[in-house]
Design a protein around this motif. Structure first.
Motif, short mmCIF file in Angstrom:
data_model
loop_
_atom_site.label_atom_id
_atom_site.label_comp_id
_atom_site.label_asym_id
_atom_site.label_seq_id
_atom_site.Cartn_x
_atom_site.Cartn_y
_atom_site.Cartn_z
N LEU A 68 0.81 -1.21 0.00
CA LEU A 68 0.00 0.00 0.00
C LEU A 68 0.85 1.27 0.00
O LEU A 68 0.51 2.25 -0.67
CB LEU A 68 -0.97 -0.01 1.19
N VAL A 69 1.95 1.26 0.73
CA VAL A 69 2.83 2.42 0.76
C VAL A 69 3.49 2.65 -0.60
O VAL A 69 3.51 3.77 -1.13
CB VAL A 69 3.89 2.31 1.89
N VAL A 70 4.00 1.58 -1.19
CA VAL A 70 4.62 1.70 -2.52
C VAL A 70 3.57 2.16 -3.54
O VAL A 70 3.83 3.05 -4.36
CB VAL A 70 5.29 0.39 -2.95
N ALA A 71 2.38 1.58 -3.49
CA ALA A 71 1.30 1.99 -4.40
C ALA A 71 0.94 3.46 -4.17
O ALA A 71 0.67 4.19 -5.13
CB ALA A 71 0.08 1.09 -4.23
N GLY A 72 0.94 3.90 -2.92
CA GLY A 72 0.65 5.29 -2.61
C GLY A 72 1.68 6.24 -3.18
O GLY A 72 1.35 7.30 -3.74
N VAL A 73 2.95 5.88 -3.05
CA VAL A 73 4.03 6.70 -3.61
C VAL A 73 3.88 6.77 -5.13
O VAL A 73 4.00 7.84 -5.74
CB VAL A 73 5.41 6.16 -3.21
N LEU A 74 3.61 5.62 -5.76
CA LEU A 74 3.44 5.60 -7.21
C LEU A 74 2.20 6.36 -7.65
O LEU A 74 2.20 6.99 -8.72
CB LEU A 74 3.41 4.15 -7.72
N THR A 75 1.14 6.33 -6.83
CA THR A 75 -0.06 7.12 -7.13
C THR A 75 0.28 8.60 -7.15
O THR A 75 -0.14 9.34 -8.06
CB THR A 75 -1.17 6.84 -6.10
N CYS A 76 1.05 9.04 -6.15
CA CYS A 76 1.46 10.45 -6.11
C CYS A 76 2.32 10.80 -7.32
O CYS A 76 2.09 11.84 -7.96
CB CYS A 76 2.23 10.75 -4.83
N LEU A 77 3.27 9.96 -7.63
CA LEU A 77 4.13 10.20 -8.78
C LEU A 77 3.31 10.26 -10.07
O LEU A 77 3.47 11.17 -10.90
CB LEU A 77 5.21 9.12 -8.88
N SER A 78 2.40 9.31 -10.23
CA SER A 78 1.53 9.27 -11.40
C SER A 78 0.71 10.55 -11.52
O SER A 78 0.60 11.14 -12.60
CB SER A 78 0.60 8.06 -11.32
N SER A 79 0.14 10.99 -10.41
CA SER A 79 -0.68 12.20 -10.43
C SER A 79 0.15 13.44 -10.71
O SER A 79 -0.26 14.31 -11.48
CB SER A 79 -1.42 12.35 -9.11
N LEU A 80 1.33 13.53 -10.11
CA LEU A 80 2.21 14.68 -10.38
C LEU A 80 2.57 14.73 -11.86
O LEU A 80 2.56 15.81 -12.48
CB LEU A 80 3.47 14.61 -9.52
N LEU A 81 2.90 13.59 -12.44
CA LEU A 81 3.24 13.53 -13.85
C LEU A 81 2.03 13.86 -14.73
O LEU A 81 2.15 14.57 -15.73
CB LEU A 81 3.81 12.16 -14.21
N SER A 82 0.86 13.38 -14.34
CA SER A 82 -0.37 13.67 -15.10
C SER A 82 -0.69 15.16 -15.06
O SER A 82 -1.06 15.74 -16.08
CB SER A 82 -1.55 12.88 -14.54
N PHE A 83 -0.56 15.76 -13.89
CA PHE A 83 -0.84 17.19 -13.76
C PHE A 83 0.14 18.01 -14.60
O PHE A 83 -0.24 18.99 -15.24
CB PHE A 83 -0.79 17.62 -12.30
N ARG A 84 1.39 17.59 -14.61
CA ARG A 84 2.39 18.30 -15.43
C ARG A 84 2.05 18.15 -16.91
O ARG A 84 2.14 19.12 -17.68
CB ARG A 84 3.79 17.76 -15.13
#
Length: 140
Positions: A68-84
């Protein structure tokens, strides 16, 4: 019933893309994501508390915490990249490429979760990939 939830999630995600694109026009993409993240945090924990699942937190196994922690970090990374990507590109072109995750999900589920792939799933994934690239590369 899972189909209703999945289609509802897709509609919500499409609406998020549209609203996020409008939101990042005059705001840094990381700031826009941070604002949404606070709301995600408040709403998600409110649902957990309302449903009475807060005590379950203490019963989660260590291995599950890691996932869950790794998935959470990847979710944040995915969202940051999507927003950019939304800040730099058109929503109608960014969204199909971010939804290329479907193809990646099928591959990862097959390799790591040992899910069986039928010819229909493979054909659908290929069509989705071709469609996503075609839409993303379209001049509009």
């Amino acid at each position: 019933m899972w189909i209703v939830f999945a289609l509802s999630a897709a509609l919500a995600a499409a609406t998020v893309v549209t609203l996020s694109k409008a939101g990042v026009k005059h705001v840094d993409s990381s700031l826009a994501f941070a604002i949404q993240s606070v709301l995600i945090l408040v709403v998600s924990w409110s649902v957990v508390i309302t449903q009475g699942h807060l005590p379950d937190v203490m019963r989660i196994e260590r291995r599950v915490w890691i996932y869950l922690v790794v998935a959470g970090v990847l979710t944040c990374l995915s969202s940051l990249l999507s927003f950019r990507a939304l800040k730099l590109g058109n929503a109608s072109q960014v969204s199909p490429l971010t939804n290329f995750s479907l193809v990646f999900s099928i591959i990862l589920a097959s390799v790591f979760l040992k899910e069986k792939l039928s010819w229909q799933v493979i054909a659908g994934a290929v069509l989705m990939a071709v469609g996503a690239v075609t839409i993303a590369m379209a001049r509009g």
